[in-house]
Design an enzyme around this catalytic site. Structure first.
Site, PDB file in Angstrom:
ATOM      1  N   ASP A 328       0.855  -1.185   0.000  1.00  0.00           N
ATOM      2  CA  ASP A 328       0.000   0.000   0.000  1.00  0.00           C
ATOM      3  C   ASP A 328       0.883   1.223   0.000  1.00  0.00           C
ATOM      4  OD1 ASP A 328      -2.466  -1.045   0.310  1.00  0.00           O
ATOM      5  OD2 ASP A 328      -2.420  -1.022   2.501  1.00  0.00           O
ATOM      6  N   ASP A 638      -5.179  -3.192   4.156  1.00  0.00           N
ATOM      7  CA  ASP A 638      -5.741  -2.686   5.406  1.00  0.00           C
ATOM      8  C   ASP A 638      -7.257  -2.791   5.468  1.00  0.00           C
ATOM      9  OD1 ASP A 638      -6.009  -0.770   3.469  1.00  0.00           O
ATOM     10  OD2 ASP A 638      -4.705   0.708   4.429  1.00  0.00           O
ATOM     11  N   ASP A 642      -9.650  -6.290   1.375  1.00  0.00           N
ATOM     12  CA  ASP A 642      -8.323  -6.788   0.996  1.00  0.00           C
ATOM     13  C   ASP A 642      -8.111  -8.228   1.456  1.00  0.00           C
ATOM     14  OD1 ASP A 642      -7.662  -4.399  -0.136  1.00  0.00           O
ATOM     15  OD2 ASP A 642      -6.686  -3.604   1.654  1.00  0.00           O
TER      16      ASP A 642
END
Ligand code: ATP
Length: 902
Positions: A328, A638, A642
């Site tokens: 990310d 997060d 996901d």
């Protein structure tokens, strides 16, 4: 209280029982008395195996069967010393294995609770995050997507709530919840106004009252929450189990050959049998499973020190083979310390000064300052950012900080800079409904009461809001058609500076409309403007990205943010290089990916290193395509959506601070500091663990091959056995604990992050490793026979010759151990005293050898006899020669394999 009936009670009845107001929650005193009465919200079950079944499991191994059979057989033959010795070895081994496993289980359990659960509660009128262990019945809990339900709740307000209750009901599809009172006679799965502890919120929000905690919850009553975190099996331990089965048959076959050779020579059955027993006990690597467990457990502890908590043991190993890290951006690669620097209204850009969350700063355009109420459009843009917001700006000890999402925190700061205080605005425009932010939709909306009407403020990704807007305001505050192209150009410009850009809009509703849904805000919005914030890259991430690339690992950024922002940050981090940007585009968006067929997607997955505005399902596809190309993929996530991608990745990584409970639950590893640098550190530790395991296996197998080989050759040649069963047991037990196990404490080798990853499908030992084991075994067998024969020929008797043979093996092993401390470098390069466990083990082992050689009592038990100086000289000389040979071997093979292991 019969808790089966909570679903059958009206909300008012439940609030009455606990004397609680839904908006205020419990008071401090009520919480204290609840805690005194009900204790902590912890489920006290152990789950899994009992200690005795774990102990018995230690005996349930093929190689142990052979030893047990051998001990019973020698017992029948009246050889009691051997009987007790073999039995003793089996028991000691089982106890060591048992204690190690227990410790490892405990350590991993303790670590997984570090990533413990939080709960959002309302107490004394304040919404706050607390440790879920501290919840008491009567607490008012807020749930949102991604949360794990922290206790059994009677739901009182529900907005599109869906909960996955698979742990409790086995039903894998999430169930929709509501808050109406239900009839009494319903099974658990149908009690839709309850959310049960351990359920995972997959969508929506809700408020509920805690009705049961700890062991009184439904999951607590089932009493079998087996933590997925404490499985002590890894690909390597599985390979070792398979190898043990294979070894079992080889050893049985060789023992048969030994017996046959003895019988053909006409030896009595008991002598022949003792030879077979000697071969079996010599060839079995008793210490192997225990040392593997110790090494992995040490790896887990080292990773925890570097802020990576392993939840599933196989990850320790897999980390070492990682070829791609998909990370990310926000918070992992960047600092997640947002500050609004530019705002865009009408057709002009306004600069905002100040840094961090301190709400002091000026708004300027063309050098002149803008004050509150001077530009209505600026006022409304900032107001919308403050109202459509779930975070809090707080000042503690002169430092301004935020509670909640940093993106939202930045908006509170920018609003307050111009004088728009959150508490005041919330009083003037009370919020009556919310559409929470979900990364699937990429926006958030709130509905507020205003003069004679209700206003929805919406904030989110430009791509979500600009197409849904039809009009905007010019600087005079007049309605004009929206100029989408001009806005998108401005967004590109701000994003290319690495700024994170958020769009803002509003829509008016009649005062009778008290709730909103996605359909209400997906068209006819009035576009208010943009706020652009910086989120600087983490300094340590820049170094970690470079270290990963140097280690042959590709770093890919997969983000929900705008492609321009993502690419600009990726450049600063070194994920993409300037020269790449010159020749072609380096970032790709979710929209572009969605137009591709599988073949194109596969190419894109490999080619691009920046993936922006990617949906969770596209993340899953990317992992699959990368894996199909033979990669070992580590992936961070997060949000609740996901979870499938994390599950698919070889190493799913969740964020300890910002991550949702759902992702933490799925992940193999949790980062306590949300920092990319910790992933790189974990990879480094993973490589170290793998190296140490290989070192131990390469070290231990020659001992067993030598011992088995010596017995086999002696019995085929018909000469006296150079080693007796008891002596073999002594060597195996003492060396594996005192010498072999200390390799687990070996530090990481220099240059561990400058070599390519080990492919995950590789056999445990490389060809070079096998070659080294064979060479060492042959040399050691020759050395043992050499020493044994020379002493025999000197006429000093068989006991002295056998003592020489025992010492030859042990000191040969010591020299081999010193040479194997590094797979690539000499012991002097890695620092002779860098592993004091190993040095200590060697010293104790040498002292024990002096004991077995010179101490009368040990001489009697082990049938040994003192050696003279020249015999020692011969043993140590040969040992040193072996050391030199392995060092030479390392040098030659290292050159051949360009720095790879063996
Ligand atoms: P990463 O995936 O790297 O963490 P991200 O935070 O941008 O990056 P998401 O959380 O999926 O990813 O957010 C996607 C987009 O949604 C953001 O770029 C932003 O435009 C918008 N957004 C993020 N947070 C909020 C919020 N609290 N309210 C409204 N919109 C938001």
């Amino acid at each position: 209280m019969n808790n089966n009936n909570w679903h059958n009670k009206h909300v008012n009845e439940v609030t009455g029982i606990y004397n609680v107001d839904l908006d205020i929650g419990l008071s401090k005193e009520q919480v204290q008395s609840g805690a005194d009465r009900f204790g902590k919200n912890i489920i006290s079950t152990q789950g899994g195996e009992t200690w005795y079944s774990q102990l018995l499991k230690q005996f349930n191994q093929p190689l142990v069967y052979i030893l047990l059979v051998a001990s019973v057989a020698v017992g029948f033959m009246g050889e009691w010393v051997e009987f007790f010795a073999i039995l003793g070895v089996v028991i000691i081994n089982a106890v060591i294995g048992f204690v190690q496993e227990l410790k490892a289980h405990k350590a991993i359990k303790a670590l997984s609770s570090v990533s413990g659960q939080n709960a959002t509660v309302i107490r004394d009128g304040v919404r706050q995050q607390i440790n879920a262990d501290d919840l008491v019945p009567g607490d008012v809990v807020a749930l949102q997507s991604g949360d794990k339900v922290p206790a059994d709740l009677r739901l009182v307000q529900v907005k599109d709530l869906q909960v996955d209750e698979a742990t409790l009901t086995g039903e894998s599809v999430p169930v929709c919840k509501q808050s109406n009172t239900l009839e009494a006679d319903l099974v658990l799965g149908d009690r839709s106004n309850m959310a049960y502890s351990s359920g995972l919120v997959t969508y929506g929000t809700a408020k509920g009252i805690v009705v049961e905690t700890g062991d009184r919850t439904e999951i607590g009553k089932i009493n079998e929450m087996i933590s997925s975190a404490d499985i002590l099996e890894t690909p390597l331990t599985r390979k070792i189990t398979r190898f043990s089965h294979f070894l079992l048959w080889i050893i049985l076959g060789l023992a048969g050959v030994t017996m046959l050779a003895g019988l053909l020579r006409g030896l009595p059955l008991n002598v022949v049998f003792m030879e077979a027993v000697a071969l079996a006990v010599g060839a079995i690597p008793e210490g192997l499973p225990a040392v593997v467990t110790i090494t992995l457990a040490i790896g887990v502890a080292r990773m925890a020190q570097r802020r990576a908590i392993i939840r599933k043991l196989p990850a320790v190993e897999t980390l070492g083979s990682t070829t791609i890290i998909c990370s990310d951006k926000t918070g992992t690669l960047t600092q997640n310390q947002m500050t609004v620097q530019k705002v865009f209204i009408g057709e002009s850009v306004v600069s905002v000064s100040g840094s961090g969350y301190c709400p002091i700063g000026k708004f300027t355009t063309n050098g002149s300052e803008i004050h509150k109420s001077e530009l209505p459009l600026l006022d409304e843009l900032l107001i919308s950012g403050v109202l459509c917001n779930d975070s809090n700006l707080i000042k503690s000890e002169k430092i301004w900080n935020i509670e909640g999402d940093p993106t939202e925190g930045a908006l509170l700061t920018s609003g307050t800079k111009l004088g728009f205080e959150q508490s005041h605005l919330n009083d003037v425009f009370p919020r009556i409904d919310t559409i929470p932010f979900e990364s699937e939709y990429k926006y958030m909306a709130t509905l507020h009461k205003a003069d004679g009407k209700n206003i929805a403020y919406v904030k989110g990704a430009v791509e979500s809001l600009v197409p849904a807007s039809s009009v905007s305001l010019n600087e005079k505050g007049e309605l004009v058609p929206i100029k989408r192209e001009m806005i998108m150009k401005m967004v590109e410009d701000l994003a290319s500076q690495g700024l994170r850009v958020l769009a803002f809009a509003r829509k008016e509703f009649a005062s009778t409309q008290n709730c909103i849904s996605h359909i209400d805000v997906d068209e006819n919005l009035l576009f208010l403007g943009l706020q652009a914030m910086i989120d600087p890259p983490r300094e340590e991430a820049i170094t970690a990205v470079a270290a990963s690339q140097n280690a042959g690992i590709t770093v890919k950024m997969i983000t929900g943010d705008h492609v321009g922002t993502a690419t600009a940050i990726a450049k600063k981090l070194g994920i993409v290089k300037d020269e790449d940007c010159r020749n072609e585009t380096v970032g790709i968006t979710g929209v572009e990916l969605s137009k591709m067929n599988d073949a194109e997607l596969k190419d894109a997955a490999i080619k691009f290193n920046v993936f922006a505005r990617v949906s969770p399902s596209q993340k899953l596809d990317l992992v699959r395509f990368l894996q199909a190309e033979g990669n070992t993929v580590a992936m961070t996530g997060d949000g609740v959506n996901d979870a499938p991608a994390l599950r698919q990745a070889d190493i799913g990584i969740a964020m300890g601070i910002s991550g949702t409970d759902v992702t933490k639950e799925t992940a193999d590893m949790v980062l306590t500091d949300d920092n990319f640098a910790s992933i790189e550190a974990a990879v480094e530790e993973g490589r170290g663990v793998y190296d140490n395991l290989i070192k131990f296996i390469t070290w231990t197998l020659p001992t067993n091959m030598t011992e088995g080989g010596v017995i086999l050759i002696a019995s085929i040649l018909g000469i006296a056995l150079p080693l007796m069963p008891l002596q073999l047991l002594w060597i195996n037990m003492s060396t594996s604990v005192l010498l072999g196990a200390t390799l687990a404490f070996e530090k990481k080798e220099p240059g561990i992050m400058s070599r390519p990853p080990v492919p995950s499908g590789n056999a445990i030992l490389s060809r070079g490793g096998i070659r080294k084991i064979i060479v060492m075994s042959i040399l050691l067998i020759a050395a043992v026979f050499g020493v044994f024969t020379l002493i025999m020929n000197s006429g000093r008797g068989i006991d002295v010759a056998r003592t020489g043979a025992v010492n030859m093996i042990v000191f040969g092993e010591i020299f081999y151990l010193l040479a194997l401390r590094s797979l690539r470098h000499s012991a002097f390069k890695i620092g002779f005293f860098s592993n004091m466990y190993l040095i200590g083990g060697v010293v104790i082992m040498a002292l024990l050898q002096l004991g077995i050689t010179y101490w009368g009592a040990m001489n009697t038990v082990f049938q040994t006899s003192p050696l003279n100086l020249s015999e020692w000289g011969m043993i140590l000389g040969v040992g040193a020669l072996l050391y030199g040979t392995i060092e030479l071997f390392k040098k030659v093979t290292q050159n051949q394999t360009k720095g790879q292991a063996f």
